[in-house]
Design a protein around this motif. Sequence first.
Motif, short mmCIF file in Angstrom:
data_model
loop_
_atom_site.label_atom_id
_atom_site.label_comp_id
_atom_site.label_asym_id
_atom_site.label_seq_id
_atom_site.Cartn_x
_atom_site.Cartn_y
_atom_site.Cartn_z
N ALA A 22 0.81 -1.22 0.00
CA ALA A 22 0.00 0.00 0.00
C ALA A 22 0.85 1.27 0.00
O ALA A 22 0.53 2.25 -0.68
N THR A 23 1.95 1.25 0.75
CA THR A 23 2.75 2.48 0.91
C THR A 23 4.10 2.43 0.20
O THR A 23 4.71 3.47 -0.03
N SER A 35 2.81 -8.69 8.55
CA SER A 35 2.28 -7.38 8.18
C SER A 35 3.30 -6.31 8.53
O SER A 35 4.28 -6.56 9.23
N TYR A 39 2.03 0.09 10.00
CA TYR A 39 0.87 0.42 9.16
C TYR A 39 -0.33 -0.34 9.68
O TYR A 39 -0.29 -1.58 9.82
N SER A 40 -1.39 0.37 10.00
CA SER A 40 -2.54 -0.25 10.67
C SER A 40 -3.66 -0.64 9.72
O SER A 40 -4.59 -1.34 10.11
N GLN A 41 -3.58 -0.22 8.45
CA GLN A 41 -4.66 -0.52 7.52
C GLN A 41 -4.41 -1.86 6.81
O GLN A 41 -3.38 -2.50 6.98
N SER A 42 -5.36 -2.24 5.97
CA SER A 42 -5.34 -3.56 5.35
C SER A 42 -4.46 -3.58 4.10
O SER A 42 -4.75 -2.89 3.12
N THR A 43 -3.40 -4.36 4.15
CA THR A 43 -2.52 -4.51 2.99
C THR A 43 -1.70 -5.80 3.11
O THR A 43 -1.42 -6.25 4.23
N ILE A 328 -8.15 -6.33 -0.32
CA ILE A 328 -6.94 -5.87 0.35
C ILE A 328 -5.90 -5.36 -0.66
O ILE A 328 -5.83 -5.84 -1.79
N SER A 329 -5.14 -4.34 -0.29
CA SER A 329 -4.08 -3.84 -1.17
C SER A 329 -3.12 -4.97 -1.51
O SER A 329 -2.61 -5.65 -0.62
#
Length: 430
Positions: A22-23, A35, A39-43, A328-329
Amino acid sequence: MQAPIDSLTFLFMSAYLLQNIATGRIFTDEGWTLSDPEYSQSTLIRTIYQKKQLTLKEERYGFYRFADWLPVKRFLAHSTPPVTFRSQELAKRLGLENLYITFNGWWPERGALMETCSFKETEAYSACGRLDGNVGKTLVVASAGNTARAFARICSDNHIPLLLCVPQSNIDTLWFGRPIHKCVRLVCTPPGSDYFDAIRLSNTICSLEGFLEEGGAKNIARRDGMGTTVLSAATHIGVIPDYYVQAVGSGTGAIAAWEANLRLLEDGRFGKSVMKLITVQNHPFVPMYEAWNRGSRSLFPTDSNTACRQLLEIEAKVLSNRQPPYAISGGLFDALTATKGGMCSVTNQEIAQASALFEETEGIDIHPAAAAALAGLRKEMATGKIDKKKIIMLNITGGGEKLYKKGRKLYHLQPELILDADTPLEALPL
């Protein structure tokens, strides 16, 4: 030919970093990182290997001949890789000029020696090879069947503590040609439950001390292991295929194929093709097919009763993930978008017809999910979505089971406990 590697102490370390899809942030693997900790989001995260050009090891290394692009610490015993060959009779029947079959299963005549008859062995040999031998925890794997069989066989052979979570209605898939070591344990969710319930139970168990989450699609080793199917095809053909065809339940295999394609492009010796991913689901359980064909990144809500009813109807039971890594990313939506791929659905009748066609033309039985892939290929050809002159890779994800079982004594793994997916943490008798 030299004898295959049979030592579980053969140490190895591939050099790689991890990347947040994602980033783009690049960071170090702490050993079992699933993970990005920042980073707390879904990827998903992805491996970035130091070696940009793949050097195949000798055949005696089995599956680990692809070790340059596997995040493993050691080579485990008895591994075997996917086998790719150019189809003659099936290709002729379909009117295809360049059909290549990557076969995962038991077919000694072709050099395919996967005892569990499934490409899930590629996941297990990679994930367990990533595992530190001194971790001191029990690996927990949730499965609808084939994954459990593969992990059980590999962990048994290499004495790796394993706890499997499988729906009770699927335990007939846990057959083996040799006894399973006591280091492998099985718990089941009750009759009427499905893969989603097994995942929920496994997540609860992983909260207990002494257990380690395998991670599923989040595990880089699982995806890179499955990506060896594409490495097998590309190194055999000499170029990256134009199309990649596979039936999907979670879509993890197709994601892995896309990631392997990216590495081969960076390698530079296998052409510039971006494979169109042709993914297939079994009607009526087709959540990703419905979302993709409506242009949606998100799956549409389906009540539990409807999903369970649909799952009971499908022939390819392993294609049964109710929470796949689609949105998900780095997930299947992104993979299909990046490769300008597509998704279709096939009926049980179409699967049966494809299964019979494959056995008639190629001379070996295949699993329903593999037959679904062939049925999907035929459907996409009929609608003109596939150029018959292009190079097509058909990933036969499982086969040779009838041949393997013929005249052989089989051993079945039985559950120690039947546990509801909603069993409270404090009530788990583990």
